[in-house]
Write a protein that holds these residues in place. Sequence first.
Motif, PDB file in Angstrom:
ATOM      1  N   TYR A 104       6.016 -26.753 -56.293  1.00 21.26           N
ATOM      2  CA  TYR A 104       7.139 -27.659 -56.013  1.00 21.26           C
ATOM      3  C   TYR A 104       7.050 -28.297 -54.633  1.00 21.26           C
ATOM      4  O   TYR A 104       7.661 -29.343 -54.388  1.00 21.26           O
ATOM      5  N   ALA A 105       6.295 -27.669 -53.717  1.00 16.57           N
ATOM      6  CA  ALA A 105       6.236 -28.153 -52.339  1.00 16.57           C
ATOM      7  C   ALA A 105       4.979 -28.956 -52.036  1.00 16.57           C
ATOM      8  O   ALA A 105       4.751 -29.323 -50.884  1.00 16.57           O
ATOM      9  N   GLN A 106       4.179 -29.262 -53.042  1.00 14.95           N
ATOM     10  CA  GLN A 106       2.932 -29.990 -52.797  1.00 14.95           C
ATOM     11  C   GLN A 106       3.125 -31.508 -52.809  1.00 14.95           C
ATOM     12  O   GLN A 106       2.242 -32.244 -52.409  1.00 14.95           O
ATOM     13  N   GLY A 107       4.271 -31.966 -53.296  1.00 13.71           N
ATOM     14  CA  GLY A 107       4.565 -33.393 -53.313  1.00 13.71           C
ATOM     15  C   GLY A 107       5.696 -33.727 -52.360  1.00 13.71           C
ATOM     16  O   GLY A 107       5.916 -33.037 -51.361  1.00 13.71           O
ATOM     17  N   LYS A 108       6.435 -34.781 -52.672  1.00 17.18           N
ATOM     18  CA  LYS A 108       7.543 -35.195 -51.819  1.00 17.18           C
ATOM     19  C   LYS A 108       8.709 -34.214 -51.930  1.00 17.18           C
ATOM     20  O   LYS A 108       8.850 -33.479 -52.914  1.00 17.18           O
ATOM     21  N   ASP A 109       9.550 -34.232 -50.924  1.00 17.25           N
ATOM     22  CA  ASP A 109      10.705 -33.339 -50.881  1.00 17.25           C
ATOM     23  C   ASP A 109      11.632 -33.640 -52.058  1.00 17.25           C
ATOM     24  O   ASP A 109      12.177 -34.734 -52.176  1.00 17.25           O
ATOM     25  N   TYR A 110      11.805 -32.639 -52.921  1.00 19.06           N
ATOM     26  CA  TYR A 110      12.610 -32.839 -54.123  1.00 19.06           C
ATOM     27  C   TYR A 110      14.068 -33.130 -53.806  1.00 19.06           C
ATOM     28  O   TYR A 110      14.755 -33.810 -54.596  1.00 19.06           O
TER      29      TYR A 110
END
Length: 350
Positions: A104-110
Amino acid sequence: MVNGEAGIALAERIADQARALGFVACGIASAAEDPERACRLEQWLGEGHHGSMEWMETRAEHRRSPQGLWPEARSVIALGMSYAPAADPLALEAHPDRARISVYAQGKDYHDVVKKRLKALARWLVAEEPEAQVKVFVDTAPVMEKPLGEAAGIGWQGKHTNLVSPDHGSWLFLGAIYTTLELEPSQPHRDQCGSCRACLDACPTDAFPAPYRLDARRCISYLTIEHKGEVPHEFREALGNRIYGCDDCLAVCPWNKFASEAHAAREFLPRAELTAPRLAEFLALDDAGFRSLFSGSPIKRIGRDRFVRNCLYAAGNSGDAALLAQVERLLADPDPAVADAAGWAKARRA
């Protein structure tokens, strides 16, 4: 209440609009207090399973029910956005010189991505129903997203306590829209975990004292993200090369065979530099370098010190002698937890 054919039609239009905005799951729950949910929360807090997350306890009355936070609320629109990964989240377990970052933390801030979509849906709803008042939430307020998602029928809380969707597995970011509209609630899903205990058996730190119960104090996600200071010695080896979060209990869930990366929002695609990063690169980060690298990432919120602390535990577990010089340099770090982690890593002859 918006009931009858008009109510059904409105619920369908809400779901259609939600899908158009990228949500893969949408359901409606009552905003009234559910005694069973409130009791489970009180028991969890009473047992101290929230660890040092004091805000869980100080705002417990607001968490008990949506109306505890906003008395005028009548309904909750619960939503899920997929972040299903294309790669195996457990693949890096066999590469101790690499750092494992939760999917969940490998892309943009959810927080930013999901809230933007929630606001768009809320604006649409108010345009359709001008008398409606709305509030949107995504993991930044005393909102019990998982129990509400279960009540709204977008899944059930599995034995790992995360929401499980029969269509999208466990890779879901959850958000909620509270509204003064009294909408017809959706039908909840029945629990379909059956006799499976894959998630319980996969946990490296035995964080589940029983099915459907999580002791956050033993959870690697809690230890690497929420826990400040030194991580207790009993958990350091079990961290392995996990430096931010843990996906193990989600990754082994059989229901994830229905999850597809094709449904994931583009913003959640992993950044190339975070999919299989070398520990050596992270150990060299100062505060400015950390902030620059993780700008726009949820990782930024834990700060450089906690992040490097985690990387040092991973370095110690790696057995990689090539990291020893970097570890020794951090023995004199101003942050006591970083210096302590460096000492522990050196003793293990990283």
